[in-house]
Design an enzyme around this catalytic site. Structure first.
Site, mmCIF file in Angstrom:
data_model
loop_
_atom_site.group_PDB
_atom_site.id
_atom_site.type_symbol
_atom_site.label_atom_id
_atom_site.label_comp_id
_atom_site.label_asym_id
_atom_site.label_seq_id
_atom_site.Cartn_x
_atom_site.Cartn_y
_atom_site.Cartn_z
ATOM 1 N N HIS A 121 0.192 -5.993 30.611
ATOM 2 C CA HIS A 121 -0.912 -6.809 30.095
ATOM 3 C C HIS A 121 -0.552 -7.205 28.663
ATOM 4 O O HIS A 121 0.146 -6.463 27.973
ATOM 5 C CB HIS A 121 -2.181 -5.950 30.112
ATOM 6 C CG HIS A 121 -3.446 -6.669 29.817
ATOM 7 N ND1 HIS A 121 -3.863 -6.919 28.535
ATOM 8 C CD2 HIS A 121 -4.404 -7.183 30.637
ATOM 9 C CE1 HIS A 121 -5.029 -7.553 28.584
ATOM 10 N NE2 HIS A 121 -5.378 -7.728 29.840
ATOM 11 N N ASP A 198 -0.682 2.693 29.853
ATOM 12 C CA ASP A 198 -1.888 1.869 29.803
ATOM 13 C C ASP A 198 -2.658 2.152 31.099
ATOM 14 O O ASP A 198 -2.331 1.621 32.157
ATOM 15 C CB ASP A 198 -1.493 0.388 29.696
ATOM 16 C CG ASP A 198 -2.700 -0.535 29.888
ATOM 17 O OD1 ASP A 198 -3.825 -0.034 30.051
ATOM 18 O OD2 ASP A 198 -2.489 -1.769 29.878
ATOM 19 N N GLN A 201 -6.581 0.063 34.131
ATOM 20 C CA GLN A 201 -7.019 -0.211 35.515
ATOM 21 C C GLN A 201 -6.938 1.042 36.387
ATOM 22 O O GLN A 201 -7.297 0.999 37.568
ATOM 23 C CB GLN A 201 -6.155 -1.320 36.148
ATOM 24 C CG GLN A 201 -6.261 -2.664 35.460
ATOM 25 C CD GLN A 201 -7.609 -3.349 35.660
ATOM 26 O OE1 GLN A 201 -8.397 -2.994 36.544
ATOM 27 N NE2 GLN A 201 -7.904 -4.323 34.832
ATOM 28 N N LYS A 224 -14.186 -0.936 32.138
ATOM 29 C CA LYS A 224 -13.612 -1.148 33.483
ATOM 30 C C LYS A 224 -13.980 0.017 34.396
ATOM 31 O O LYS A 224 -13.550 0.068 35.544
ATOM 32 C CB LYS A 224 -12.079 -1.240 33.415
ATOM 33 C CG LYS A 224 -11.551 -2.114 32.304
ATOM 34 C CD LYS A 224 -11.057 -3.441 32.790
ATOM 35 C CE LYS A 224 -10.337 -4.156 31.666
ATOM 36 N NZ LYS A 224 -10.201 -5.576 31.899
ATOM 37 N N CYS A 364 -4.084 -12.430 31.548
ATOM 38 C CA CYS A 364 -3.463 -11.790 30.369
ATOM 39 C C CYS A 364 -2.163 -11.083 30.740
ATOM 40 O O CYS A 364 -1.864 -10.009 30.193
ATOM 41 C CB CYS A 364 -4.421 -10.822 29.681
ATOM 42 S SG CYS A 364 -5.860 -11.626 29.013
HETATM 43 C C1 LIG Z 1 -4.159 -3.263 32.486
HETATM 44 C C2 LIG Z 1 -4.986 -3.681 31.322
HETATM 45 N N1 LIG Z 1 -4.665 -3.253 30.103
HETATM 46 C C3 LIG Z 1 -5.377 -3.583 29.023
HETATM 47 C C4 LIG Z 1 -6.456 -4.414 29.119
HETATM 48 C C5 LIG Z 1 -7.219 -4.781 27.880
HETATM 49 O O1 LIG Z 1 -8.487 -4.247 27.924
HETATM 50 P P1 LIG Z 1 -9.568 -4.656 26.822
HETATM 51 O O2 LIG Z 1 -9.732 -6.141 26.927
HETATM 52 O O3 LIG Z 1 -10.793 -3.913 27.244
HETATM 53 O O4 LIG Z 1 -9.049 -4.241 25.508
HETATM 54 C C6 LIG Z 1 -6.825 -4.912 30.368
HETATM 55 C C7 LIG Z 1 -7.970 -5.840 30.516
HETATM 56 O O5 LIG Z 1 -8.001 -6.662 31.393
HETATM 57 C C8 LIG Z 1 -6.077 -4.524 31.506
HETATM 58 O O6 LIG Z 1 -6.385 -4.957 32.720
#
Ligand SMILES: Cc1ncc(COP(=O)(O)O)c(C=O)c1O
Length: 406
Positions: A121, A198, A201, A224, A364
Site C-alpha cells: 500500500h 503492515d 487488512q 478497518k 492506493c
Molecule cells: C494494507 C493497507 N495498509 C495501510 C492502509 C492505510 O490505512 P489508513 O488510511 O487507515 O492509514 C490501508 C488502507 O486502505 C491498507 O489497506
C-alpha cells in the site's frame, strides 16, 4: 458460518430504514462500527472527558484509566505487552512514525538496503521511497507471481547482510492474499534486519499474534476492524522501542526539558507526542473485545467461506476477469475484478444504483495494479457481517452492469 442477520443487529447503520437493503462490500476501505464502539466513544465525551496522564482530579483519572485499559485490550488482541502498544492516528501515521524513529536512531547508512514488496500500500511504499531518498538507500521490491503470491525465492535472494529493514504487507488490500509474515520476519532476523508487518487488512480478519509472527514492528488502523477512524496502533518489541529515538516530539513524551535539550519518557509514552485520540483509543479497545467475543478464528472462517462462494459464482459470469487471489484459502475477502467493456468506475457506480457498495480505482497500490496490466479495478471486500446473499446481490448487480454495456 456466522449468523450475519443477528450480527447486523449490533450495527445501527444496518438497521436504519434508509440502509436496510444496503449490500456493503467496501470493507477494505473501512468497516462499519458496532454500536458498542460508538457508545464507548460517546460515553467518554458525555461522562468523563478530560485529558489523560495529566490531571489529578477524578475525571482525568477516569479518562487515564480507560486509556490505559484500552492499551491493555489492544495488547491482548495481538498477544503483545501493554508497553509495546503505541497509539497513533492510523496505519499511515504508524508507518511514518516508525520510519522517522528508525532514521533518527541512526539505523540507516548510505548504501544500505531496505526491502518491501510489490503488493505494498502507498502508506508503506511512499514513506520508504522518501526514506531511501533522504538516506541514499537502495529500495528493493520483492516481485509478485502470476498467482498473486509473493516470490519468496526472490525474497531470500534480496534479503542480505546489506538489508536494514524488511517491510511487508500482511494481507493485500487488492488481491486479498495472506502473505507469509513469519517467513519474511525470519529472513529479516537471520541477517540482523528489522521486520515490519503492515497488518491493516489482517487485524480483526485473521488471528494476528506478534509472537507467532516474530516481527519487530507491526501496525494497523482501527477503522478497518470495527474501531473508530483516526486511531491506529504501532506495535514494537519492547527491547527495541526502548533503544529507539522517537519520530515525533513535543509534550507528553518527555521526562525533563531544558532550554537546549530534553530527555524522553519511557516506552510507549515517548512515542505518543501531544494529546492522543483518547475516545478513539477507548473505542478501539472495545472493538477488540467485540471481535474477540465473535472469535477472530470464526471471522476468518466465515470470510473465507463467503469469498469461496463469491469466487465460484463470479467464475460462472461471462466477461468477468478476477485480479485477486483465486485460492479462497489464501484470500481473506478481497475480490478485485473487471467487467469486459466496462470502466471499473462505471461498474462501481452502476452497482451503487442497485444498492451494492464497492470501490473502484488503484486502491492506493498503484505499482501492484499496474503490474497486472491495468490502471484500476473494481473491488468487492467482505467482512464477517456479509453473507452469501450479499454475493448474490453483487452478481445480480454485475448482470445489470453488463446490460448497460451490451
Ligand atoms: C494494507 C493497507 N495498509 C495501510 C492502509 C492505510 O490505512 P489508513 O488510511 O487507515 O492509514 C490501508 C488502507 O486502505 C491498507 O489497506
Amino acid at each position: 458460518m456466522l449468523d450475519t442477520k443477528t450480527l447486523k443487529k449490533d450495527f445501527s447503520l444496518f438497521q436504519n430504514e434508509e440502509q436496510k437493503d444496503l449490500i456493503y462490500l467496501d470493507n477494505s476501505a473501512t468497516s462499519q462500527t458496532p454500536d458498542v464502539v460508538a457508545e464507548a466513544e460517546t460515553e467518554y465525551y458525555r461522562a468523563y472527558r478530560a485529558n489523560v496522564n495529566r490531571g489529578l482530579y477524578p475525571l482525568s483519572q477516569r479518562a487515564s484509566k480507560a486509556y490505559d485499559e484500552a492499551r491493555a485490550k489492544v495488547a491482548k488482541f495481538i498477544n503483545a505487552d501493554d508497553r509495546e502498544i503505541i497509539f497513533t492516528g492510523g496505519a499511515t501515521d504508524s508507518s511514518n512514525l516508525l520510519m522517522y524513529s528508525l532514521e533518527n536512531s541512526g539505523v540507516f547508512q548510505e548504501g544500505d538496503e531496505i526491502i518491501t514488496t510489490m503488493m505494498e500500500h502507498h502508506s508503506v511504499l511512499v514513506p520508504l521511497q522518501e526514506l531511501a531518498k533522504r538516506k541514499k538507500l537502495r529500495l528493493r521490491i520483492i516481485p509478485m507471481l502470476a498467482e498473486k503470491e509473493l516470490d519468496y525465492n526472490e525474497a531470500e535472494k534480496f534479503i542480505t547482510k546489506k538489508t536494514k529493514l524488511v517491510a511487508c504487507i500482511g494481507v493485500s488490500n487488492v488481491t486479498g492474499t495472506i502473505n507469509n509474515m513469519k517467513l519474511l520476519s525470519d529472513l529479516a532476523r537471520k541477517v540482523g534486519a528489522y521486520s515490519l508487518i503492515d497488518a491493516t487488512q489482517a487485524a480483526g480478519h485473521i488471528p494476528v499474534d506478534v509472537k507467532e509472527i516474530g516481527c519487530d514492528f507491526l501496525f494497523f488502523s482501527g477503522h478497518k476492524m470495527c474501531g473508530p477512524t483516526g486511531i491506529g496502533v504501532l506495535y514494537g518489541k519492547k527491547e527495541i522501542l526502548d533503544k529507539l529515538t522517537p519520530g515525533n516530539f513535543g509534550g507528553g513524551m518527555v521526562e525533563e526539558v531544558f532550554e537546549e535539550e530534553a530527555s524522553y519518557a519511557l516506552t510507549p509514552a515517548k512515542f505518543e507526542a501531544g494529546t492522543p485520540n483518547i475516545a478513539g483509543a477507548i473505542g478501539l479497545g472495545v472493538a477488540c473485545e467485540y471481535l474477540e467475543k465473535i472469535g477472530v478464528g470464526n471471522i476468518e472462517n466465515h470470510i473465507q467461506e463467503v469469498t469461496k462462494y463469491a469466487l465460484e459464482e463470479l467464475s460462472k459470469v461471462d466477461g468477468v476477469k478476477i485480479y485477486s487471489q483465486t485460492n479462497p484459502e489464501k484470500n481473506i475477502g478481497v475480490i478485485s475484478f473487471l467487467i469486459e467493456g466496462a470502466h471499473p468506475h462505471d461498474t462501481s457506480e452502476i452497482l451503487a444504483r442497485f444498492g451494492v457498495a464497492t470501490r473502484a480505482g488503484h486502491h492506493c497500490a498503484q505499482p501492484l495494479v499496474k503490474s497486472m496490466g491495468v490502471y484500476a479495478v473494481t473491488r468487492a471486500s467482505m467482512y464477517f457481517y456479509n453473507s452469501k446473499e450479499d454475493v448474490d446481490g453483487l452478481i445480480a448487480g454485475i448482470g445489470e452492469v453488463k446490460k448497460v454495456f451490451e
